[in-house]
Design a protein around this motif. Sequence first.
Motif, mmCIF file in Angstrom:
data_model
loop_
_atom_site.group_PDB
_atom_site.id
_atom_site.type_symbol
_atom_site.label_atom_id
_atom_site.label_comp_id
_atom_site.label_asym_id
_atom_site.label_seq_id
_atom_site.Cartn_x
_atom_site.Cartn_y
_atom_site.Cartn_z
ATOM 1 N N VAL A 17 0.838 -1.206 0.000
ATOM 2 C CA VAL A 17 0.000 0.000 0.000
ATOM 3 C C VAL A 17 0.868 1.249 0.000
ATOM 4 O O VAL A 17 0.577 2.222 -0.703
ATOM 5 N N HIS A 18 1.945 1.246 0.766
ATOM 6 C CA HIS A 18 2.847 2.396 0.789
ATOM 7 C C HIS A 18 3.508 2.604 -0.577
ATOM 8 O O HIS A 18 3.769 3.746 -0.981
ATOM 9 N N ARG A 19 3.781 1.505 -1.296
ATOM 10 C CA ARG A 19 4.490 1.619 -2.572
ATOM 11 C C ARG A 19 3.587 1.977 -3.737
ATOM 12 O O ARG A 19 4.083 2.242 -4.840
ATOM 13 N N LEU A 20 2.290 2.012 -3.521
ATOM 14 C CA LEU A 20 1.389 2.410 -4.597
ATOM 15 C C LEU A 20 1.623 3.867 -4.980
ATOM 16 O O LEU A 20 2.004 4.698 -4.153
ATOM 17 N N ASP A 21 1.398 4.150 -6.258
ATOM 18 C CA ASP A 21 1.504 5.529 -6.731
ATOM 19 C C ASP A 21 0.482 6.397 -5.991
ATOM 20 O O ASP A 21 -0.662 5.965 -5.782
ATOM 21 N N PRO A 22 0.854 7.613 -5.577
ATOM 22 C CA PRO A 22 -0.109 8.458 -4.846
ATOM 23 C C PRO A 22 -1.359 8.762 -5.660
ATOM 24 O O PRO A 22 -2.447 8.913 -5.100
ATOM 25 N N THR A 130 -0.603 6.292 4.906
ATOM 26 C CA THR A 130 0.311 5.555 4.026
ATOM 27 C C THR A 130 0.932 6.424 2.936
ATOM 28 O O THR A 130 1.670 5.903 2.103
ATOM 29 N N THR A 131 0.648 7.721 2.934
ATOM 30 C CA THR A 131 1.175 8.604 1.892
ATOM 31 C C THR A 131 1.747 9.858 2.544
ATOM 32 O O THR A 131 1.048 10.527 3.308
ATOM 33 N N SER A 132 2.982 10.183 2.230
ATOM 34 C CA SER A 132 3.587 11.398 2.780
ATOM 35 C C SER A 132 2.918 12.622 2.172
ATOM 36 O O SER A 132 2.397 12.563 1.046
ATOM 37 N N PHE A 242 3.274 4.802 -13.107
ATOM 38 C CA PHE A 242 2.365 3.722 -12.761
ATOM 39 C C PHE A 242 3.067 2.383 -12.921
ATOM 40 O O PHE A 242 3.832 2.170 -13.864
ATOM 41 N N ALA A 243 2.791 1.471 -11.990
ATOM 42 C CA ALA A 243 3.340 0.117 -12.026
ATOM 43 C C ALA A 243 2.181 -0.870 -12.173
ATOM 44 O O ALA A 243 1.007 -0.496 -12.028
ATOM 45 N N PRO A 244 2.476 -2.130 -12.495
ATOM 46 C CA PRO A 244 1.392 -3.120 -12.609
ATOM 47 C C PRO A 244 0.520 -3.223 -11.365
ATOM 48 O O PRO A 244 -0.696 -3.448 -11.475
#
Length: 267
Positions: A17-22, A130-132, A242-244
């Motif tokens: 969840v932290h690594r998801l794109d904002p 989870t998002t700065s 964006f990532a998969p």
Amino acid sequence: MLKDITLGQYFPGKTVVHRLDPRTKLLMTVLYIVALFVAQGWIAYGIVFAFLVMSIALSRIRPKAVLRGLKPVVIVVIFTAVLNLFYTGGEHVLVRFWGLTITWEGIQAALFMGTRIIMLITGTFLLTYTTSPIALTDGLESLLNPLKKIRLPVHELTMIMCIALRFIPTLIEETDKIMSAQKARGADFESGNLLQRAKALVPILVPLFISAFRRADELATAMECRCYQGGNGRTKLKVLKFAPRDGAALILGAALVAATILLKQLG
């Protein structure tokens, strides 16, 4: 009570969840809110609740921190539930007293509304957990970029939001320090009626406003010293991509909305 306000706090982590794109997390939050307001019936609410629990589990945010953030809104939830309990009509009357009527439909409406508010607050708080603030600002600015064509100051608006989120925990900590200092001098903030308690807050508000204005002036000076001129010609230290996993998350959010809409159509 002030320490229970967790809005704007960020819990660093390396979870999925932290690594998801904002931008993905912003869109997922919008889809979650849409699904929550479309949901009707316990099955639909159960699906949305399962999605929320799964998100919290994947983010590895402690349930204690989530529950602590709900403490300041307990009064709002209870007040809203009571209003729906007594002012929702229905055919199945359970109790009548003092001109007030409680129906089975009113009980259902109170439970649904209280559950909706709690889940809404928890889901939106999870976004900031989870998002700065900087990543959140970059994601929001990227999503609102098309509005620049109509001369909307997107960068400035997102910067204001970032600064506001960043200083919420700071102001809460400052308020707690001022209250502790006033209590050490004999101030009483808990006894008396509502008017007396409101008057007791005046010694807190004055130094708090002075501190906030001083911080704002220092921040403005620091930005000017660094030649901040708005969003014109600025580049990004971290380019959003964006990532998969972002595509999979968006598909899951769209499926959640589709499921709640389908259940609503089926009654």
